[in-house]
Design a protein around this motif. Structure first.
Motif, mmCIF file in Angstrom:
data_model
loop_
_atom_site.group_PDB
_atom_site.id
_atom_site.type_symbol
_atom_site.label_atom_id
_atom_site.label_comp_id
_atom_site.label_asym_id
_atom_site.label_seq_id
_atom_site.Cartn_x
_atom_site.Cartn_y
_atom_site.Cartn_z
ATOM 1 N N ALA A 130 0.827 -1.196 0.000
ATOM 2 C CA ALA A 130 0.000 0.000 0.000
ATOM 3 C C ALA A 130 0.869 1.256 0.000
ATOM 4 O O ALA A 130 1.791 1.390 0.812
ATOM 5 N N GLY A 131 0.590 2.162 -0.922
ATOM 6 C CA GLY A 131 1.288 3.433 -0.977
ATOM 7 C C GLY A 131 2.622 3.395 -1.687
ATOM 8 O O GLY A 131 3.286 4.433 -1.793
ATOM 9 N N VAL A 132 3.049 2.238 -2.187
ATOM 10 C CA VAL A 132 4.331 2.131 -2.881
ATOM 11 C C VAL A 132 4.088 2.195 -4.386
ATOM 12 O O VAL A 132 3.436 1.333 -4.965
ATOM 13 N N HIS A 133 4.611 3.230 -5.011
ATOM 14 C CA HIS A 133 4.429 3.421 -6.448
ATOM 15 C C HIS A 133 5.493 2.654 -7.222
ATOM 16 O O HIS A 133 6.583 2.396 -6.709
ATOM 17 N N GLU A 134 5.183 2.307 -8.460
ATOM 18 C CA GLU A 134 6.160 1.644 -9.320
ATOM 19 C C GLU A 134 7.413 2.496 -9.487
ATOM 20 O O GLU A 134 8.531 1.950 -9.580
ATOM 21 N N VAL A 135 7.265 3.807 -9.503
ATOM 22 C CA VAL A 135 8.437 4.683 -9.601
ATOM 23 C C VAL A 135 9.353 4.471 -8.397
ATOM 24 O O VAL A 135 10.584 4.414 -8.541
ATOM 25 N N THR A 136 8.786 4.338 -7.223
ATOM 26 C CA THR A 136 9.590 4.074 -6.020
ATOM 27 C C THR A 136 10.302 2.738 -6.135
ATOM 28 O O THR A 136 11.493 2.625 -5.794
ATOM 29 N N ARG A 137 9.581 1.725 -6.612
ATOM 30 C CA ARG A 137 10.225 0.420 -6.796
ATOM 31 C C ARG A 137 11.397 0.536 -7.760
ATOM 32 O O ARG A 137 12.473 -0.033 -7.525
ATOM 33 N N ASN A 138 11.208 1.260 -8.855
ATOM 34 C CA ASN A 138 12.289 1.433 -9.828
ATOM 35 C C ASN A 138 13.468 2.206 -9.244
ATOM 36 O O ASN A 138 14.633 1.863 -9.473
ATOM 37 N N LEU A 139 13.166 3.259 -8.513
ATOM 38 C CA LEU A 139 14.235 4.069 -7.930
ATOM 39 C C LEU A 139 15.067 3.277 -6.929
ATOM 40 O O LEU A 139 16.247 3.575 -6.713
ATOM 41 N N ASN A 140 14.466 2.264 -6.317
ATOM 42 C CA ASN A 140 15.213 1.421 -5.386
ATOM 43 C C ASN A 140 16.363 0.689 -6.068
ATOM 44 O O ASN A 140 17.321 0.270 -5.408
ATOM 45 N N LEU A 141 16.272 0.543 -7.383
ATOM 46 C CA LEU A 141 17.357 -0.105 -8.109
ATOM 47 C C LEU A 141 18.618 0.749 -8.117
ATOM 48 O O LEU A 141 19.725 0.230 -8.286
ATOM 49 N N LEU A 142 18.460 2.054 -7.948
ATOM 50 C CA LEU A 142 19.618 2.943 -7.870
ATOM 51 C C LEU A 142 20.226 2.931 -6.483
ATOM 52 O O LEU A 142 21.454 2.946 -6.328
ATOM 53 N N ASP A 143 19.366 2.923 -5.471
ATOM 54 C CA ASP A 143 19.856 2.926 -4.089
ATOM 55 C C ASP A 143 18.726 2.444 -3.186
ATOM 56 O O ASP A 143 17.808 3.204 -2.874
ATOM 57 N N PRO A 144 18.764 1.183 -2.750
ATOM 58 C CA PRO A 144 17.686 0.642 -1.914
ATOM 59 C C PRO A 144 17.513 1.392 -0.596
ATOM 60 O O PRO A 144 16.428 1.362 -0.012
ATOM 61 N N ALA A 145 18.548 2.066 -0.148
ATOM 62 C CA ALA A 145 18.475 2.775 1.123
ATOM 63 C C ALA A 145 18.026 4.214 0.971
ATOM 64 O O ALA A 145 17.881 4.945 1.963
ATOM 65 N N ASP A 146 17.806 4.642 -0.260
ATOM 66 C CA ASP A 146 17.445 6.039 -0.519
ATOM 67 C C ASP A 146 16.013 6.304 -0.062
ATOM 68 O O ASP A 146 15.066 5.669 -0.534
ATOM 69 N N GLU A 147 15.827 7.230 0.853
ATOM 70 C CA GLU A 147 14.502 7.541 1.379
ATOM 71 C C GLU A 147 14.077 8.969 1.048
ATOM 72 O O GLU A 147 13.209 9.533 1.704
ATOM 73 N N VAL A 148 14.689 9.566 0.024
ATOM 74 C CA VAL A 148 14.285 10.908 -0.377
ATOM 75 C C VAL A 148 12.914 10.840 -1.027
ATOM 76 O O VAL A 148 12.462 9.776 -1.459
#
Length: 343
Positions: A130-148
């Motif tokens: 819930a609340g997790v967008h596909e863009v967020t999932r994709n951005l995790n590929l750059l840095d899984p720890a990135d919380e910006v």
């Protein structure tokens, strides 16, 4: 194409909407690594979305309809020759996993659901939550720890695209409707669009948006509506020109489909109609003004799938027919109020 040891290759050879969402990674990479060259691999037909993108160095193209697997091997040779430092696949399919795994890149990154993820140097969990967008999932590929905060996708219509849209945008207030979808159960029914056209305020010109395959459906909708100021633009504008036109609309009515993501990528006001799918999957609109319209009451069979079907599995298609037109006109009233507040 000159080789460089620092370059990054992004792989997204799925549909139009998936490529649009992938542009969020171009934005993030430019913000965090402005001097890193970035190439992108897309399927043939989608290269127009990114060929003039300011943050893309080279666009690689895979023609899936012509010698598909021979083309895949040729792409692998081309990728290995480029000596990328990072190859990142945004897909969960073996074909792009193959390109990533055998790319020769120092860093080979993708989702853990890819069949060849065991050959990656980093495999990131792909989860629906819930609340997790596909863009967020994709951005995790750059840095899984990135919380910006989420970086939205962005497209850059060229001056030619802007010029193509300009005459239609000059009419004053207008509404765009993208009535079709590749999947029948993701498409608001034609008769419901006709009913909406009957009750939309008469002062608005209505543009019907779509690609060449949508010309007939949009023309049928225009004729059936009997409305004087409906213009069929299907097949007449490029994707980026369509995005430029949608950007200045009072509101854009779209399905859970590629035009919704076009809106997100240019900040166009959006009313997304969800039929068989649900926002929970993480593909919802990201524009500053976004409204989601769907069946208000729970339906045991919804969602019936992630991508939709060519017909309702149970035959009733109540997830679409049960949506009330008032839900769509309320979104228009809110869009008008929002626009007034931006002035």
């Amino acid at each position: 194409m000159p080789a460089t040891d620092r370059a990054v290759l992004l792989i997204q050879t799925a549909f139009i909407g998936d490529v649009i969402l992938a542009t969020a990674l171009l934005e993030r990479l430019h913000a965090t690594e402005p001097h890193t060259p970035v190439d992108i691999l897309v399927r043939k037909g989608n290269e127009g979305l990114v060929k003039s993108h300011p943050y893309v160095r080279n666009v690689l193209v895979w023609d899936k309809k012509k010698a598909k697997y021979l083309g895949l091997l040729r792409l692998l040779l081309q990728i290995r020759k480029m000596r990328y430092e990072r190859v990142i696949t945004l897909q969960r399919f073996a074909s792009t996993g193959f390109l990533t795994a055998f790319s020769g890149a120092k860093e080979r990154i993708g989702f853990d659901k890819n069949p060849l993820s065991f050959l990656f140097t980093m495999a990131i969990p792909h989860v629906f939550d819930a609340g997790v967008h596909e863009v967020t999932r994709n951005l995790n590929l750059l840095d899984p720890a990135d919380e910006v905060p989420l970086t939205p996708p962005r497209l850059y219509p060229t001056p030619a695209d802007e010029a193509a849209a300009a005459p239609y945008a000059a009419v004053g207030g207008y509404i765009c409707i993208a009535p079709t979808s590749v999947w029948f159960t993701k498409q608001f029914p034609e008769e419901k669009w006709v009913q909406l056209l009957h009750i939309l305020p008469s002062q608005y010109t209505v543009y019907l948006i779509g690609g060449p395959p949508d010309v007939e459906a949009c023309e049928r909708l225009r004729l059936t509506s009997g409305r004087a100021n409906v213009v069929n633009l299907a097949g007449k504008l490029s994707l980026l020109a369509s995005a430029a036109l949608m950007r200045s609309a009072v509101l854009n009515y779209v399905n859970d489909s590629a035009p919704m993501h076009l809106c997100s990528a240019v900040g166009a006001p959006t009313c997304a109609v969800y039929c068989s799918t649900v926002p929970y999957f993480g593909f919802g609109p990201l524009s500053p003004f976004s409204r989601i319209v769907e069946l208000k009451e729970p339906l045991a069979c919804k969602p019936c799938g992630l991508h939709g079907y060519r017909q309702c599995p149970l035959g009733h298609f109540h997830c679409a027919h049960g949506i009330r037109l008032e839900q769509l006109t309320e979104a228009l009233a809110e869009a008008e109020a929002w626009a007034a507040g931006q002035v």
